[in-house]
Design a protein around this motif. Structure first.
Motif, PDB file in Angstrom:
ATOM      1  N   ASN A 151     -38.466  50.704  -4.443  1.00  4.89           N
ATOM      2  CA  ASN A 151     -38.936  51.699  -3.627  1.00  4.89           C
ATOM      3  C   ASN A 151     -39.855  52.657  -4.378  1.00  4.89           C
ATOM      4  OD1 ASN A 151     -39.116  54.181  -1.977  1.00  4.89           O
ATOM      5  ND2 ASN A 151     -37.148  53.705  -0.910  1.00  4.89           N
ATOM      6  N   GLU A 178     -43.091  64.822   0.755  1.00  4.42           N
ATOM      7  CA  GLU A 178     -43.060  63.260   0.849  1.00  4.42           C
ATOM      8  C   GLU A 178     -44.757  62.953   1.105  1.00  4.42           C
ATOM      9  OE1 GLU A 178     -41.021  62.045   4.100  1.00  4.42           O
ATOM     10  OE2 GLU A 178     -38.852  62.062   3.216  1.00  4.42           O
ATOM     11  N   GLU A 236     -46.873  60.556  -1.973  1.00  2.00           N
ATOM     12  CA  GLU A 236     -47.286  59.648  -1.596  1.00  2.00           C
ATOM     13  C   GLU A 236     -48.908  59.333  -2.026  1.00  2.00           C
ATOM     14  OE1 GLU A 236     -47.937  56.455   2.132  1.00  2.00           O
ATOM     15  OE2 GLU A 236     -46.452  57.981   2.573  1.00  2.00           O
ATOM     16  N   LYS A 284     -44.794  50.549  -1.029  1.00  4.31           N
ATOM     17  CA  LYS A 284     -43.798  51.314  -0.106  1.00  4.31           C
ATOM     18  C   LYS A 284     -43.972  50.930   1.479  1.00  4.31           C
ATOM     19  CE  LYS A 284     -43.084  56.177   1.215  1.00  4.31           C
ATOM     20  NZ  LYS A 284     -43.069  56.040   2.536  1.00  4.31           N
ATOM     21  N   ALA A 285     -45.164  50.733   1.635  1.00  3.94           N
ATOM     22  CA  ALA A 285     -45.613  50.282   3.315  1.00  3.94           C
ATOM     23  C   ALA A 285     -44.764  49.001   3.540  1.00  3.94           C
ATOM     24  CB  ALA A 285     -46.928  50.082   3.309  1.00  3.94           C
ATOM     25  N   HIS A 303     -41.965  47.938   2.081  1.00  3.07           N
ATOM     26  CA  HIS A 303     -40.354  48.410   2.077  1.00  3.07           C
ATOM     27  C   HIS A 303     -40.312  48.840   3.341  1.00  3.07           C
ATOM     28  CE1 HIS A 303     -36.840  50.731   1.307  1.00  3.07           C
ATOM     29  NE2 HIS A 303     -36.709  49.972   0.510  1.00  3.07           N
ATOM     30  N   ASP A 304     -41.059  49.827   4.043  1.00  2.00           N
ATOM     31  CA  ASP A 304     -40.746  50.781   5.305  1.00  2.00           C
ATOM     32  C   ASP A 304     -40.855  49.973   6.227  1.00  2.00           C
ATOM     33  OD1 ASP A 304     -40.266  52.936   3.534  1.00  2.00           O
ATOM     34  OD2 ASP A 304     -42.188  53.980   4.109  1.00  2.00           O
ATOM     35  N   ALA A 355     -37.688  47.582   6.409  1.00  2.00           N
ATOM     36  CA  ALA A 355     -36.417  48.158   6.913  1.00  2.00           C
ATOM     37  C   ALA A 355     -36.645  48.344   8.428  1.00  2.00           C
ATOM     38  CB  ALA A 355     -36.529  49.699   6.267  1.00  2.00           C
ATOM     39  N   ALA A 356     -37.707  48.592   8.897  1.00  2.00           N
ATOM     40  CA  ALA A 356     -38.009  48.743  10.495  1.00  2.00           C
ATOM     41  C   ALA A 356     -37.763  47.390  11.204  1.00  2.00           C
ATOM     42  CB  ALA A 356     -39.254  49.149  10.705  1.00  2.00           C
TER      43      ALA A 356
END
Length: 334
Positions: free
Chosen positions: A3, A69, A73, A84-85, A87-88, A91-92
């Motif tokens: 992350n 945040e 970034e 990060k993009a 990972h996010d 998760a979505a």
């Protein structure tokens, strides 16, 4: 996958709520008449919790957190931003599978693209490949961890059993054997350090994805077995695939085999199919014309309600009698 947001924030000393501690203290000192409604609400929350500031109460200023945040970034390298993009977005995507399963819906990779969660630096097919790679890796790591744990438990039991079998039949020897077995179990039980070494042999998956299941058809479909049964997923799959004849056949066979009873034709009007009477009739005609399903038959109760069934599991007489019971006779006995 690391992350990047968390890694980049290490050493900054920032904690959510740092920017509002002084503000919270001022809120408590201000008189009630001087507070805005928002300030009064925060003051009441602090008083109720016994905290002296928002951080202690577990309350954070969203604007402060968002600003921090954003600052973190901005300081990331391009590679960290992409990580990060991804990972996010993953998760979505996994959250969407579970949410849609809870609503009785399957998810396809196209659903992710339509929802706009694919990172800007990836095309939908690449993101789909990434998601499936993560699912496969997480499930493989979970299976490996379970296997190691099971083998360790079996080894302890086997050693204890071997010692017990070799014991003498006398009461004294049996008692001694039991004590020995207990000692063996204690000796073979993984210590904290040994447990750590077992864990270190297997990479801990970042995602918990054992519940994610895949169905292959004209498209690839995903669902969560925590929120949708395998049987319902199969029905939803048939509905998505659009093979009405096979849908009718599979439903009729399942009802005839499982309960056993004939399937009420009108049940196809319910979720997840929502067929009208014309669609049901067209599907039945397709079944008859195909010649591929000779076991599927139909009957009617005396009130005109129609049923489908499989002669592999019900005779014509059984189907007719059960149809009459479910549509007419059971209501007469109420």
């Amino acid at each position: 996958m690391p992350n990047a947001a968390n890694e980049s924030s290490e050493g900054t000393g920032f904690q959510p709520g740092d920017g509002v501690v002084e503000e919270a203290s001022e809120l408590q000192e201000a008189s009630s008449a001087d507070r805005t409604p928002e300030e009064e609400f925060l003051a009441q929350m602090l008083a109720a919790s016994g905290a002296t500031n928002l951080k202690e109460a577990g309350l954070y200023d969203p604007a402060e957190v968002a600003a921090e945040e954003e600052r973190i970034e901005e300081e990331m390298s391009p590679e960290e931003r992409q990580a990060k993009a991804e990972h996010d977005a993953l998760a979505a995507a996994f959250s969407m599978i579970r949410e849609r399963s809870n609503e009785g819906k399957l998810t396809t990779p196209g659903t992710w693209a339509a929802a706009g969660i694919v990172p800007d630096h990836l095309i939908p097919v690449d993101f789909s490949d990434l998601a499936f790679d993560e699912i496969i890796a997480a499930q493989a790591a979970s299976a490996a961890a379970k296997k190691v744990a099971e083998e360790a438990a079996q080894a302890v039991v086997a050693d204890a059993d071997a010692d017990a079998v070799s014991a003498d039949s006398s009461v004294e020897d049996v008692a001694a054997s039991d004590s020995k077995a207990d000692e063996a179990a204690d000796e073979n039980a993984p210590s904290v350090d040994e447990g750590d070494s077992l864990d270190s042999e297997i990479e801990t998956p970042e995602w918990k994805l054992d519940d994610i299941k895949v169905l292959e058809g004209k498209q690839t479909y995903l669902y969560s077995s925590d929120y949708m049964t395998d049987t319902y997923a199969h029905w939803a799959f048939l509905a998505e695939e659009g093979d009405d004849a096979l849908t009718l056949v599979d439903n009729a066979r399942e009802e005839s085999r499982l309960y056993p009873r004939p399937m009420l034709a009108a049940s196809l009007s319910s979720k997840p199919y929502y067929w009208n009477a014309e669609q049901i009739e067209q599907a039945w005609q397709a079944v008859q014309e195909s010649g591929s399903y000779p076991d599927i038959n139909t009957c009617e109760a005396s009130n005109g309600e129609r049923y489908f069934y499989s002669t592999d599991y019900l005779s014509d007489a059984q189907a007719k009698a059960l149809a009459e019971w479910y549509s007419v006779e059971r209501y007469m006995n109420v």
